[in-house]
Write a protein that holds these residues in place. Structure first.
Motif, PDB file in Angstrom:
ATOM      1  N   SER A   1       0.878  -1.170   0.000  1.00 47.04           N
ATOM      2  CA  SER A   1       0.000   0.000   0.000  1.00 47.04           C
ATOM      3  C   SER A   1       0.913   1.216   0.000  1.00 47.04           C
ATOM      4  CB  SER A   1      -0.890   0.006   1.245  1.00 47.04           C
ATOM      5  OG  SER A   1      -1.601   1.229   1.346  1.00 47.04           O
ATOM      6  N   LEU A   2       0.937   1.938  -1.123  1.00 46.05           N
ATOM      7  CA  LEU A   2       1.879   3.045  -1.252  1.00 46.05           C
ATOM      8  C   LEU A   2       1.188   4.266  -1.845  1.00 46.05           C
ATOM      9  CD1 LEU A   2       4.861   3.763  -0.813  1.00 46.05           C
ATOM     10  CD2 LEU A   2       5.305   3.040  -3.165  1.00 46.05           C
ATOM     11  N   ASN A   3       1.163   5.346  -1.061  1.00 42.79           N
ATOM     12  CA  ASN A   3       0.596   6.629  -1.503  1.00 42.79           C
ATOM     13  C   ASN A   3      -0.833   6.493  -2.034  1.00 42.79           C
ATOM     14  OD1 ASN A   3       3.044   7.948  -0.864  1.00 42.79           O
ATOM     15  ND2 ASN A   3       3.893   7.408  -2.878  1.00 42.79           N
ATOM     16  N   GLY A   4      -1.638   5.689  -1.328  1.00 38.19           N
ATOM     17  CA  GLY A   4      -3.051   5.577  -1.682  1.00 38.19           C
ATOM     18  C   GLY A   4      -3.357   4.532  -2.735  1.00 38.19           C
ATOM     19  N   VAL A   5      -2.355   3.803  -3.224  1.00 37.53           N
ATOM     20  CA  VAL A   5      -2.564   2.784  -4.265  1.00 37.53           C
ATOM     21  C   VAL A   5      -2.166   1.415  -3.714  1.00 37.53           C
ATOM     22  CG1 VAL A   5      -1.964   2.024  -6.581  1.00 37.53           C
ATOM     23  CG2 VAL A   5      -2.135   4.469  -6.078  1.00 37.53           C
ATOM     24  N   PHE A   6      -3.061   0.425  -3.860  1.00 38.84           N
ATOM     25  CA  PHE A   6      -2.799  -0.931  -3.371  1.00 38.84           C
ATOM     26  C   PHE A   6      -2.474  -1.838  -4.556  1.00 38.84           C
ATOM     27  CE2 PHE A   6      -3.511  -5.078  -1.581  1.00 38.84           C
ATOM     28  CZ  PHE A   6      -3.168  -4.939  -0.243  1.00 38.84           C
ATOM     29  N   THR A   7      -1.355  -2.538  -4.498  1.00 38.13           N
ATOM     30  CA  THR A   7      -0.941  -3.438  -5.588  1.00 38.13           C
ATOM     31  C   THR A   7      -0.469  -4.769  -5.021  1.00 38.13           C
ATOM     32  OG1 THR A   7       1.314  -2.536  -5.557  1.00 38.13           O
ATOM     33  CG2 THR A   7      -0.254  -1.528  -7.096  1.00 38.13           C
ATOM     34  N   CYS A   8      -0.647  -5.835  -5.803  1.00 37.27           N
ATOM     35  CA  CYS A   8      -0.164  -7.167  -5.440  1.00 37.27           C
ATOM     36  C   CYS A   8       0.543  -7.773  -6.639  1.00 37.27           C
ATOM     37  CB  CYS A   8      -1.311  -8.082  -5.014  1.00 37.27           C
ATOM     38  SG  CYS A   8      -2.150  -7.610  -3.481  1.00 37.27           S
ATOM     39  N   GLU A   9       1.727  -8.314  -6.422  1.00 38.93           N
ATOM     40  CA  GLU A   9       2.482  -8.951  -7.502  1.00 38.93           C
ATOM     41  C   GLU A   9       1.987 -10.375  -7.767  1.00 38.93           C
ATOM     42  OE1 GLU A   9       4.765  -7.589  -9.424  1.00 38.93           O
ATOM     43  OE2 GLU A   9       4.650  -5.661  -8.377  1.00 38.93           O
ATOM     44  N   ASN A  10       1.390 -11.018  -6.736  1.00 35.52           N
ATOM     45  CA  ASN A  10       1.001 -12.420  -6.880  1.00 35.52           C
ATOM     46  C   ASN A  10      -0.328 -12.674  -6.154  1.00 35.52           C
ATOM     47  OD1 ASN A  10       1.370 -15.189  -7.618  1.00 35.52           O
ATOM     48  ND2 ASN A  10       2.091 -15.626  -5.535  1.00 35.52           N
ATOM     49  N   GLU A  11      -1.328 -11.857  -6.454  1.00 35.49           N
ATOM     50  CA  GLU A  11      -2.607 -11.959  -5.751  1.00 35.49           C
ATOM     51  C   GLU A  11      -3.268 -13.309  -6.033  1.00 35.49           C
ATOM     52  OE1 GLU A  11      -6.727  -9.442  -5.013  1.00 35.49           O
ATOM     53  OE2 GLU A  11      -5.318  -8.820  -6.575  1.00 35.49           O
ATOM     54  N   ALA A  12      -3.747 -13.961  -4.970  1.00 37.74           N
ATOM     55  CA  ALA A  12      -4.370 -15.280  -5.105  1.00 37.74           C
ATOM     56  C   ALA A  12      -5.678 -15.169  -5.893  1.00 37.74           C
ATOM     57  CB  ALA A  12      -4.643 -15.870  -3.731  1.00 37.74           C
ATOM     58  N   PRO A  13      -5.831 -15.962  -6.964  1.00 39.16           N
ATOM     59  CA  PRO A  13      -7.072 -15.911  -7.743  1.00 39.16           C
ATOM     60  C   PRO A  13      -8.187 -16.681  -7.043  1.00 39.16           C
ATOM     61  CG  PRO A  13      -5.630 -17.582  -8.646  1.00 39.16           C
ATOM     62  CD  PRO A  13      -4.860 -16.929  -7.522  1.00 39.16           C
ATOM     63  N   CYS A  14      -9.425 -16.372  -7.394  1.00 40.72           N
ATOM     64  CA  CYS A  14     -10.553 -17.130  -6.856  1.00 40.72           C
ATOM     65  C   CYS A  14     -10.481 -18.563  -7.367  1.00 40.72           C
ATOM     66  CB  CYS A  14     -11.879 -16.506  -7.280  1.00 40.72           C
ATOM     67  SG  CYS A  14     -12.331 -15.032  -6.342  1.00 40.72           S
ATOM     68  N   PRO A  15     -10.753 -19.561  -6.516  1.00 47.78           N
ATOM     69  CA  PRO A  15     -10.706 -20.953  -6.967  1.00 47.78           C
ATOM     70  C   PRO A  15     -11.840 -21.257  -7.946  1.00 47.78           C
ATOM     71  CG  PRO A  15     -11.597 -20.818  -4.755  1.00 47.78           C
ATOM     72  CD  PRO A  15     -11.112 -19.439  -5.096  1.00 47.78           C
ATOM     73  N   GLU A  16     -11.628 -22.276  -8.772  1.00 51.52           N
ATOM     74  CA  GLU A  16     -12.654 -22.665  -9.740  1.00 51.52           C
ATOM     75  C   GLU A  16     -13.926 -23.098  -9.027  1.00 51.52           C
ATOM     76  OE1 GLU A  16     -13.299 -25.921 -13.367  1.00 51.52           O
ATOM     77  OE2 GLU A  16     -11.280 -25.481 -12.596  1.00 51.52           O
ATOM     78  N   ASN A  17     -13.775 -23.882  -7.950  1.00 52.63           N
ATOM     79  CA  ASN A  17     -14.911 -24.248  -7.105  1.00 52.63           C
ATOM     80  C   ASN A  17     -14.998 -23.216  -5.986  1.00 52.63           C
ATOM     81  OD1 ASN A  17     -15.491 -26.649  -8.548  1.00 52.63           O
ATOM     82  ND2 ASN A  17     -13.862 -27.723  -7.431  1.00 52.63           N
TER      83      ASN A  17
END
Length: 259
Positions: A154-170
Motif C-alpha cells: 500500500s503506497l501513496n493511496g494505491v494498493f498493488t499485489c504482484e502475486n494476488e491469489a485468484p478465486c478458486p474454480e470451485n
C-alpha cells in the motif's frame, strides 16, 4: 413535535428517534423488548447501551438510534481520542492532537483512504483492500488478510499485489475464507460457515446473538444464518401453552455447538 426540541435537532445535540409506521398495520398498545414491557410512545435509554435512545412504536416494535454527537475533530488515531466531558457518549481528539492538527500534511488529494495509526495525531495516504485500510508503506504486507506470498503493498493511496491469489474454480462455501500463505490459495479454514451481522457461525453451532438464537442451514450453502427469537413469549405461545400442551421457550444461554 415540541417546539423546544427544534434548536437541539438543528444543531445535532440530540438524537431524537422517530417511528416510521406503515400506512396499514396492526396497532399495538405496548412493546415487549429487552425483557420489559413499554407503552406505545414510551422513550427510554437502551438497557445495554446508554448511548442509544429508543421508542416503542404503534407496530409493537422498538426503534433505537445512537445519540447525536457535536461536530468535533476526530482526525486522529483511536488511542488519541478522549471522551467529551459534557457527553460521555461522544469523543474528540486529545488536546495535543488538536494543537498539532494545523501542522499535519494536507491529504486532500489522496487517491486512497486517509489512515491514522492508533497513536498518531496526523494521517497518511493509505488504501483499502478486502475491507482493511492499510497505511502508506514500501514494506510487503504480511497479515491474516494478505499473507506475504501475495507480495502486496500500500503506497501513496494505491494498493498493488504482484502475486494476488485468484478465486478458486470451485467457489468457497464459507464466510471467513482466507488466503493460506503456505499455498497462496483461498481456503475455508473453519469449514462451511455462515454469518449474522458480524458474527460468524460454525457448522452445527447454535449461537445466541442479542435476543435471537442463530444457526447455519444444514443442507446446501447459504451465507446468511437463520435465527429465531430466544425465549420470546407472545399471543401464539400463550395459546399453544393453554390449548396444545406446548412447553414454554427455554433459556438458551447455555447452548453450545453440537458434538
Amino acid at each position: 413535535m415540541e417546539k423546544w426540541l427544534l434548536p437541539l435537532l438543528m444543531f445535532g445535540q440530540l438524537a431524537y428517534v422517530f417511528c416510521s409506521d406503515p400506512l396499514t398495520f396492526k396497532q399495538h398498545t405496548h412493546c415487549k423488548k429487552y425483557g420489559n414491557i413499554y407503552d406505545v410512545n414510551d422513550r427510554f435509554t437502551h438497557p445495554e447501551d446508554s448511548c442509544k435512545e429508543c421508542v416503542c412504536c404503534k407496530t409493537g416494535k422498538v426503534k433505537c438510534k445512537k445519540k447525536a454527537c457535536p461536530n468535533v475533530n476526530l482526525d486522529c488515531g483511536i488511542n488519541r481520542r478522549e471522551d467529551i466531558a459534557s457527553n460521555e457518549c461522544c469523543q474528540q481528539c486529545d488536546a495535543a492532537c488538536l494543537a498539532e492538527a494545523p501542522n499535519c500534511p494536507d491529504l486532500s488529494g489522496c487517491p486512497g483512504i486517509i489512515h491514522f495509526a492508533p497513536d498518531a495525531c496526523c494521517g497518511t495516504c493509505g488504501s483499502k483492500s478486502r475491507g482493511v485500510v492499510y497505511p502508506s508503506s514500501n514494506e510487503i504486507i504480511d497479515d491474516e488478510v494478505h499473507p506475504a506470498c501475495e507480495q502486496c503493498k500500500s503506497l501513496n493511496g494505491v494498493f498493488t499485489c504482484e502475486n494476488e491469489a485468484p478465486c478458486p474454480e470451485n467457489k468457497l462455501q464459507c464466510v471467513d475464507g482466507k488466503v493460506m500463505n503456505s499455498t497462496c490459495t483461498w481456503e475455508c479454514p473453519n469449514g462451511k460457515t455462515c454469518k449474522v451481522g458480524s458474527e460468524v457461525i460454525h457448522p452445527g453451532e447454535y449461537k445466541k446473538i442479542g435476543e435471537r438464537i442463530c444457526t447455519c442451514v444444514k443442507d446446501g450453502f447459504f451465507p446468511h444464518g437463520i435465527c429465531a427469537n430466544a425465549g420470546h413469549w407472545g399471543e401464539i405461545e400463550e395459546a399453544l401453552a393453554a390449548n396444545m400442551c406446548v412447553k414454554r421457550p427455554s433459556d438458551f444461554s447455555t447452548w453450545s455447538p453440537n458434538p
